[in-house]
Design an enzyme around this catalytic site. Structure first.
Site, PDB file in Angstrom:
ATOM      1  N   ASN A  10       0.869  -1.182   0.000  1.00  0.00           N
ATOM      2  CA  ASN A  10       0.000   0.000   0.000  1.00  0.00           C
ATOM      3  C   ASN A  10       0.908   1.236   0.000  1.00  0.00           C
ATOM      4  O   ASN A  10       1.455   1.601   1.039  1.00  0.00           O
ATOM      5  CB  ASN A  10      -0.884  -0.019   1.256  1.00  0.00           C
ATOM      6  CG  ASN A  10      -1.713   1.250   1.384  1.00  0.00           C
ATOM      7  OD1 ASN A  10      -1.830   2.022   0.433  1.00  0.00           O
ATOM      8  ND2 ASN A  10      -2.283   1.453   2.568  1.00  0.00           N
ATOM      9  N   LYS A  12       0.041   4.207  -0.328  1.00  0.00           N
ATOM     10  CA  LYS A  12      -0.674   5.412   0.161  1.00  0.00           C
ATOM     11  C   LYS A  12      -0.387   6.576  -0.786  1.00  0.00           C
ATOM     12  O   LYS A  12      -0.148   6.350  -1.970  1.00  0.00           O
ATOM     13  CB  LYS A  12      -0.271   5.738   1.599  1.00  0.00           C
ATOM     14  CG  LYS A  12      -0.256   4.526   2.519  1.00  0.00           C
ATOM     15  CD  LYS A  12      -0.206   4.928   3.948  1.00  0.00           C
ATOM     16  CE  LYS A  12       0.116   3.730   4.800  1.00  0.00           C
ATOM     17  NZ  LYS A  12      -0.135   3.939   6.195  1.00  0.00           N
ATOM     18  N   HIS A  95      -9.558   0.815   4.632  1.00  0.00           N
ATOM     19  CA  HIS A  95      -8.315   1.138   5.352  1.00  0.00           C
ATOM     20  C   HIS A  95      -8.656   2.122   6.475  1.00  0.00           C
ATOM     21  O   HIS A  95      -9.519   2.985   6.319  1.00  0.00           O
ATOM     22  CB  HIS A  95      -7.294   1.743   4.392  1.00  0.00           C
ATOM     23  CG  HIS A  95      -5.922   1.824   4.981  1.00  0.00           C
ATOM     24  ND1 HIS A  95      -5.566   2.814   5.879  1.00  0.00           N
ATOM     25  CD2 HIS A  95      -4.829   1.029   4.852  1.00  0.00           C
ATOM     26  CE1 HIS A  95      -4.308   2.610   6.259  1.00  0.00           C
ATOM     27  NE2 HIS A  95      -3.839   1.544   5.655  1.00  0.00           N
ATOM     28  N   GLU A  97      -7.244   4.661   7.464  1.00  0.00           N
ATOM     29  CA  GLU A  97      -7.123   6.082   7.080  1.00  0.00           C
ATOM     30  C   GLU A  97      -8.379   6.546   6.355  1.00  0.00           C
ATOM     31  O   GLU A  97      -8.801   7.692   6.497  1.00  0.00           O
ATOM     32  CB  GLU A  97      -5.851   6.275   6.232  1.00  0.00           C
ATOM     33  CG  GLU A  97      -4.601   6.156   7.111  1.00  0.00           C
ATOM     34  CD  GLU A  97      -3.355   5.663   6.390  1.00  0.00           C
ATOM     35  OE1 GLU A  97      -3.312   5.678   5.148  1.00  0.00           O
ATOM     36  OE2 GLU A  97      -2.409   5.252   7.100  1.00  0.00           O
ATOM     37  N   GLU A 167      -5.413  -4.911  10.460  1.00  0.00           N
ATOM     38  CA  GLU A 167      -4.419  -3.861  10.691  1.00  0.00           C
ATOM     39  C   GLU A 167      -4.781  -3.079  11.958  1.00  0.00           C
ATOM     40  O   GLU A 167      -5.635  -2.185  11.915  1.00  0.00           O
ATOM     41  CB  GLU A 167      -4.397  -2.889   9.511  1.00  0.00           C
ATOM     42  CG  GLU A 167      -4.032  -3.514   8.197  1.00  0.00           C
ATOM     43  CD  GLU A 167      -3.441  -2.483   7.236  1.00  0.00           C
ATOM     44  OE1 GLU A 167      -2.336  -2.722   6.753  1.00  0.00           O
ATOM     45  OE2 GLU A 167      -4.071  -1.440   7.011  1.00  0.00           O
ATOM     46  N   GLY A 173       2.147   2.539  10.620  1.00  0.00           N
ATOM     47  CA  GLY A 173       3.071   3.664  10.449  1.00  0.00           C
ATOM     48  C   GLY A 173       3.724   4.135  11.737  1.00  0.00           C
ATOM     49  O   GLY A 173       4.329   5.198  11.778  1.00  0.00           O
ATOM     50  N   SER A 212       3.336  -1.772  10.403  1.00  0.00           N
ATOM     51  CA  SER A 212       4.779  -1.679  10.632  1.00  0.00           C
ATOM     52  C   SER A 212       5.521  -2.990  10.359  1.00  0.00           C
ATOM     53  O   SER A 212       6.488  -3.324  11.048  1.00  0.00           O
ATOM     54  CB  SER A 212       5.064  -1.173  12.053  1.00  0.00           C
ATOM     55  OG  SER A 212       4.551   0.138  12.212  1.00  0.00           O
ATOM     56  N   GLY A 234       4.930   1.514   4.747  1.00  0.00           N
ATOM     57  CA  GLY A 234       6.272   2.100   4.662  1.00  0.00           C
ATOM     58  C   GLY A 234       7.299   1.206   3.967  1.00  0.00           C
ATOM     59  O   GLY A 234       8.030   1.667   3.074  1.00  0.00           O
TER      60      GLY A 234
HETATM   61  C1  PEP Z   1      -0.823   0.344   5.911  1.00  0.00           C
HETATM   62  O1  PEP Z   1      -0.995   1.534   5.766  1.00  0.00           O
HETATM   63  O2  PEP Z   1      -1.636  -0.446   5.405  1.00  0.00           O
HETATM   64  C2  PEP Z   1       0.319  -0.111   6.675  1.00  0.00           C
HETATM   65  C3  PEP Z   1       0.318  -1.319   7.137  1.00  0.00           C
HETATM   66  O3  PEP Z   1       1.337   0.805   6.874  1.00  0.00           O
HETATM   67  P1  PEP Z   1       2.744   0.527   7.619  1.00  0.00           P
HETATM   68  O4  PEP Z   1       3.296  -0.760   7.080  1.00  0.00           O
HETATM   69  O5  PEP Z   1       3.595   1.702   7.240  1.00  0.00           O
HETATM   70  O6  PEP Z   1       2.454   0.452   9.058  1.00  0.00           O
END
Ligand code: PEP
Length: 252
Positions: A10, A12, A95, A97, A167, A173, A212, A234
């Site tokens: 992802n 983003k 998601h 977000e 998640e 993040g 993460s 990330g």
């Molecule tokens: C995400 O946004 O779906 C995600 C898992 O981000 P990160 O790996 O940066 O925590």
């Protein structure tokens, strides 16, 4: 039970045309274990270029959002039909977000899942609890409340064509990954919740962990019985790290 192992990226609202080129060139050379597939979800403007550049039998193009409407006066929105024209096979929906910043409700997410299934695009349905919800012991209630409207909308048997990404919001993040044991416990709950409705569907649906995930912690997480891969933010922007994760992950 043999399930597909999936590593999904992802991006983003990150990335450039340059990253599209570098990532696709690198991923095209990656050797994946049997049963592993990779999905790359860049922002909408990069889909066309990525569709041309990604040339790997087991690496697929995904998008990060879609409209629940077919077409019409919805300025700024993108339809399933448009995504299909760019060979998009997966779309991330729900998601945190989108839920938190853009106030998408679980019912709206359910409508998006419905629209995707009708278009033969696989939804990657994200669910997850906030830190306060976990601290208050509400994780399972929250996850059930996010899943149930989708089940009500599309029917449990349609989950044969759905990928679920768990998640925890507090891990996204932040560098605060759930421990493999904690993630496994929650994945087991999700599978059990689905099994109460249909055990065959529950055994088949890929459950990804996101939050993460990186090259250091992925092995322990992906070794868990109910974790079938990951949704990475990330780490998916780093060409070497992401391709290393993809090439080392084992199929189930
Ligand atoms: C995400 O946004 O779906 C995600 C898992 O981000 P990160 O790996 O940066 O925590």
């Amino acid at each position: 039970m043999n399930r597909q192992t999936i590593i999904a990226a992802n991006w983003k609202m990150n990335g450039t045309l340059n990253l599209v080129n570098e990532m696709s060139n690198r991923l095209n050379q990656v050797k994946l274990a049997d049963g592993v597939r990779v999905i790359v979800c860049p922002s909408f403007p990069y889909l066309a270029e990525m569709a041309v550049k990604l040339q790997h039998d087991n690496i697929y193009l995904g998008a990060q959002n879609v409209s629940e409407h077919e077409k019409g006066a919805y300025t700024g929105e993108v339809s399933t039909t448009m995504l299909r024209e760019f060979a998009v096979k997966y779309v991330i929906v729900g998601h945190s977000e989108r839920r938190n910043i853009y106030k998408e409700t679980s019912l709206q997410v359910a409508h998006k899942v419905q629209a995707l299934l009708a278009a033969n695009i696989t939804p990657i349905l994200c669910i997850g609890e906030s830190e306060q919800e976990r601290m208050a012991g509400h994780t399972e209630t929250v996850l059930a409340a996010q899943l149930q409207p989708v089940i009500d909308e599309v029917g449990i048997e349609k989950f044969n064509d759905v990928v679920i990404a768990y998640e925890p919001v507090w891990a996204i993040g932040t560098g605060k990954t759930a421990s493999p044991e904690m993630a496994q416990e929650t994945h087991q709950f999700i599978r059990q919740f689905l099994a109460e409705k249909d055990v065959n569907v529950a055994n088949k649906v890929p459950l990804l962990y996101g939050g993460s995930v990186n090259a250091q912690n992925c092995e322990g997480l992906f070794a868990q019985a109910d974790i079938d891969g990951g949704l990475l933010g990330g780490a998916s922007l780093k060409v070497e790290e992401f391709s290393q994760i993809c090439s080392t992950v084992k199929g189930s």
